[in-house]
Scaffold this motif. Structure first.
Motif, PDB file in Angstrom:
ATOM      1  N   TRP A   1      24.101   0.863  39.236  1.00 49.21           N
ATOM      2  CA  TRP A   1      23.853  -0.551  38.555  1.00 49.21           C
ATOM      3  C   TRP A   1      22.262  -0.515  38.388  1.00 49.21           C
ATOM      4  O   TRP A   1      21.895  -0.924  37.226  1.00 49.21           O
ATOM      5  CB  TRP A   1      24.448  -1.545  39.553  1.00 49.21           C
ATOM      6  CG  TRP A   1      24.318  -2.771  39.021  1.00 49.21           C
ATOM      7  CD1 TRP A   1      24.146  -3.343  37.681  1.00 49.21           C
ATOM      8  CD2 TRP A   1      24.467  -4.145  39.608  1.00 49.21           C
ATOM      9  NE1 TRP A   1      24.376  -4.534  37.700  1.00 49.21           N
ATOM     10  CE2 TRP A   1      24.615  -5.017  38.847  1.00 49.21           C
ATOM     11  CE3 TRP A   1      24.871  -4.357  41.109  1.00 49.21           C
ATOM     12  CZ2 TRP A   1      24.706  -6.498  39.522  1.00 49.21           C
ATOM     13  CZ3 TRP A   1      25.058  -5.530  41.424  1.00 49.21           C
ATOM     14  CH2 TRP A   1      25.221  -6.571  40.755  1.00 49.21           C
TER      15      TRP A   1
ATOM     16  N   ASP B   1      20.308 -11.986  32.798  1.00 45.83           N
ATOM     17  CA  ASP B   1      21.105 -11.894  32.053  1.00 45.83           C
ATOM     18  C   ASP B   1      21.935 -10.444  32.302  1.00 45.83           C
ATOM     19  O   ASP B   1      23.215 -10.226  32.441  1.00 45.83           O
ATOM     20  CB  ASP B   1      21.004 -11.839  30.576  1.00 45.83           C
ATOM     21  CG  ASP B   1      20.763 -13.306  30.395  1.00 45.83           C
ATOM     22  OD1 ASP B   1      21.118 -14.340  30.815  1.00 45.83           O
ATOM     23  OD2 ASP B   1      20.244 -13.529  28.960  1.00 45.83           O
ATOM     24  N   LEU B   2      20.894  -9.509  32.560  1.00 48.68           N
ATOM     25  CA  LEU B   2      21.437  -8.106  32.630  1.00 48.68           C
ATOM     26  C   LEU B   2      22.257  -8.068  34.215  1.00 48.68           C
ATOM     27  O   LEU B   2      23.246  -7.406  34.229  1.00 48.68           O
ATOM     28  CB  LEU B   2      20.382  -7.036  32.761  1.00 48.68           C
ATOM     29  CG  LEU B   2      19.935  -6.536  31.556  1.00 48.68           C
ATOM     30  CD1 LEU B   2      18.761  -5.769  31.850  1.00 48.68           C
ATOM     31  CD2 LEU B   2      20.836  -5.780  31.022  1.00 48.68           C
TER      32      LEU B   2
ATOM     33  N   ALA C   1      23.682 -10.570  35.512  1.00 50.38           N
ATOM     34  CA  ALA C   1      25.272 -11.326  35.334  1.00 50.38           C
ATOM     35  C   ALA C   1      26.070 -10.433  34.564  1.00 50.38           C
ATOM     36  O   ALA C   1      27.427 -10.863  34.964  1.00 50.38           O
ATOM     37  CB  ALA C   1      24.824 -12.601  34.845  1.00 50.38           C
ATOM     38  N   ARG C   2      25.728  -9.502  33.966  1.00 52.47           N
ATOM     39  CA  ARG C   2      26.794  -8.759  33.431  1.00 52.47           C
ATOM     40  C   ARG C   2      27.564  -7.882  34.503  1.00 52.47           C
ATOM     41  O   ARG C   2      28.761  -7.459  34.260  1.00 52.47           O
ATOM     42  CB  ARG C   2      26.184  -7.588  32.412  1.00 52.47           C
ATOM     43  CG  ARG C   2      25.642  -8.299  31.265  1.00 52.47           C
ATOM     44  CD  ARG C   2      25.384  -7.143  30.389  1.00 52.47           C
ATOM     45  NE  ARG C   2      24.196  -7.612  29.209  1.00 52.47           N
ATOM     46  CZ  ARG C   2      23.709  -6.745  28.386  1.00 52.47           C
ATOM     47  NH1 ARG C   2      24.199  -5.696  28.239  1.00 52.47           N
ATOM     48  NH2 ARG C   2      23.033  -7.216  27.354  1.00 52.47           N
TER      49      ARG C   2
ATOM     50  N   THR D   1      18.517   0.121  30.304  1.00 52.12           N
ATOM     51  CA  THR D   1      18.674  -0.883  29.191  1.00 52.12           C
ATOM     52  C   THR D   1      17.660  -1.577  29.055  1.00 52.12           C
ATOM     53  O   THR D   1      17.202  -1.940  27.706  1.00 52.12           O
ATOM     54  CB  THR D   1      20.041  -1.976  29.598  1.00 52.12           C
ATOM     55  OG1 THR D   1      21.177  -1.287  29.921  1.00 52.12           O
ATOM     56  CG2 THR D   1      20.156  -3.006  28.468  1.00 52.12           C
TER      57      THR D   1
ATOM     58  N   SER E   1      16.130 -12.635  30.642  1.00 54.14           N
ATOM     59  CA  SER E   1      16.855 -11.264  30.237  1.00 54.14           C
ATOM     60  C   SER E   1      17.291 -10.460  31.213  1.00 54.14           C
ATOM     61  O   SER E   1      18.238  -9.985  31.535  1.00 54.14           O
ATOM     62  CB  SER E   1      15.927 -10.490  29.166  1.00 54.14           C
ATOM     63  OG  SER E   1      15.450 -11.086  27.949  1.00 54.14           O
TER      64      SER E   1
ATOM     65  N   GLN F   1      28.074  -4.782  37.704  1.00 56.71           N
ATOM     66  CA  GLN F   1      27.646  -3.394  37.704  1.00 56.71           C
ATOM     67  C   GLN F   1      28.731  -2.395  37.057  1.00 56.71           C
ATOM     68  O   GLN F   1      28.427  -1.356  36.710  1.00 56.71           O
ATOM     69  CB  GLN F   1      27.660  -2.794  39.294  1.00 56.71           C
ATOM     70  CG  GLN F   1      29.026  -3.093  40.020  1.00 56.71           C
ATOM     71  CD  GLN F   1      28.905  -3.010  41.472  1.00 56.71           C
ATOM     72  OE1 GLN F   1      28.923  -1.545  41.828  1.00 56.71           O
ATOM     73  NE2 GLN F   1      28.772  -3.676  42.441  1.00 56.71           N
TER      74      GLN F   1
ATOM     75  N   THR G   1      29.808  -3.500  33.711  1.00 55.09           N
ATOM     76  CA  THR G   1      29.583  -3.803  32.369  1.00 55.09           C
ATOM     77  C   THR G   1      28.205  -3.737  31.951  1.00 55.09           C
ATOM     78  O   THR G   1      27.994  -3.875  30.685  1.00 55.09           O
ATOM     79  CB  THR G   1      30.111  -5.181  32.252  1.00 55.09           C
ATOM     80  OG1 THR G   1      29.186  -6.244  32.974  1.00 55.09           O
ATOM     81  CG2 THR G   1      31.602  -5.632  32.478  1.00 55.09           C
ATOM     82  N   THR G   2      27.248  -3.318  32.568  1.00 56.45           N
ATOM     83  CA  THR G   2      25.956  -3.484  32.146  1.00 56.45           C
ATOM     84  C   THR G   2      25.762  -2.101  31.140  1.00 56.45           C
ATOM     85  O   THR G   2      26.435  -1.235  31.421  1.00 56.45           O
ATOM     86  CB  THR G   2      24.927  -3.189  33.366  1.00 56.45           C
ATOM     87  OG1 THR G   2      24.994  -4.245  34.188  1.00 56.45           O
ATOM     88  CG2 THR G   2      23.421  -2.946  32.867  1.00 56.45           C
ATOM     89  N   ASN G   3      25.096  -2.263  29.997  1.00 52.77           N
ATOM     90  CA  ASN G   3      24.838  -1.175  29.143  1.00 52.77           C
ATOM     91  C   ASN G   3      23.981  -0.307  29.615  1.00 52.77           C
ATOM     92  O   ASN G   3      22.657  -0.641  30.039  1.00 52.77           O
ATOM     93  CB  ASN G   3      24.479  -1.667  27.967  1.00 52.77           C
ATOM     94  CG  ASN G   3      24.414  -0.894  26.722  1.00 52.77           C
ATOM     95  OD1 ASN G   3      24.084   0.486  26.969  1.00 52.77           O
ATOM     96  ND2 ASN G   3      24.643  -1.198  25.668  1.00 52.77           N
TER      97      ASN G   3
END
Length: 213
Positions: A28, A72-73, A75-76, A35, A69, A78, A80-82
């Motif tokens: 993560w 936001d990362l 919140a995605r 990203t 930002s 572990q 779904t994080t790009n």
């Protein structure tokens, strides 16, 4: 621990994801860092076991926007994080198993030398992150039967190419340096070459496979 984002000086944020080592959390942190660097291109990022340091230029990106930002990362989550555009590779490390700590580590682990070598070579290791020196990749995890705490007294000089283990992880020393990991072998593979366009052979997220010679 609930994940959080905290300021780290004027041009950086520290993303804290947990307290304990877990491979999912390491991945993560690496995804967030990738990203931030490759998709957002805000600045360099440094992942660690349970955190990621995100740098940015406050003259180009307002600290409040950077923090938003980063949150936001997080919140995605572990899964779904790009993870950015860095494709993981498998790096084979030809290894001669004759390190000065090999026999003692085998005895400590209640294994023969051959068994220890077999355990070390039978799996692929994820490069969690790079640190300590250029090109030094912290990789894991070792088979739990291998007992290898760090040396009580670090060596003053560990040769470049030394294959080492400590605390459930394995690594290759890219440069000669002091070090407290246990040395079980050596490789002729160059792990760091500043004269090339890509000086670091192993990137975070790559997989390592040790091949006995």
């Amino acid at each position: 621990m609930k994940p959080r984002v905290v300021p780290f000086g004027e041009g950086a944020l520290l993303v804290e994801l947990g307290d304990d080592f877990q491979e999912s959390v390491v991945g993560w942190a690496r995804s967030i860092a990738d990203t931030w660097e490759t998709i957002f291109t805000f600045g360099p990022a440094v992942p660690a076991y349970t955190s990621a340091l995100l740098r940015f230029d406050p003259l180009r990106l307002a600290p409040a926007d950077a923090e938003k930002s980063a949150n936001d990362l997080v919140a995605r989550g572990q899964f779904t994080t790009n993870a950015g555009n860095k494709l993981a590779r498998v790096v084979e490390v030809p290894t001669t198993y004759d390190g000065p700590d090999l026999a003692e580590t085998a005895e400590r682990s209640h294994l023969s030398v051959g068994q220890l070598v077999a355990l070390h070579t039978e799996r692929e290791y994820t490069a969690y992150f790079l640190g300590f020196m250029p090109g030094f990749a912290y990789c894991g995890r070792l088979d739990p039967r291998i007992v290898a705490p760090r040396l009580e007294r670090p060596r003053e000089r560990v040769p470049a190419g030394s294959v080492a283990i400590a605390d459930g992880q394995t690594a290759v020393y890219p440069l000669a340096s002091p070090g407290g990991w246990r040395l079980i072998g050596r490789t002729e593979l160059t792990m760091f070459d500043p004269s090339t366009s890509e000086p670091v052979r192993v990137r975070a997220g790559d997989r390592l496979r040790f091949v006995p010679l």
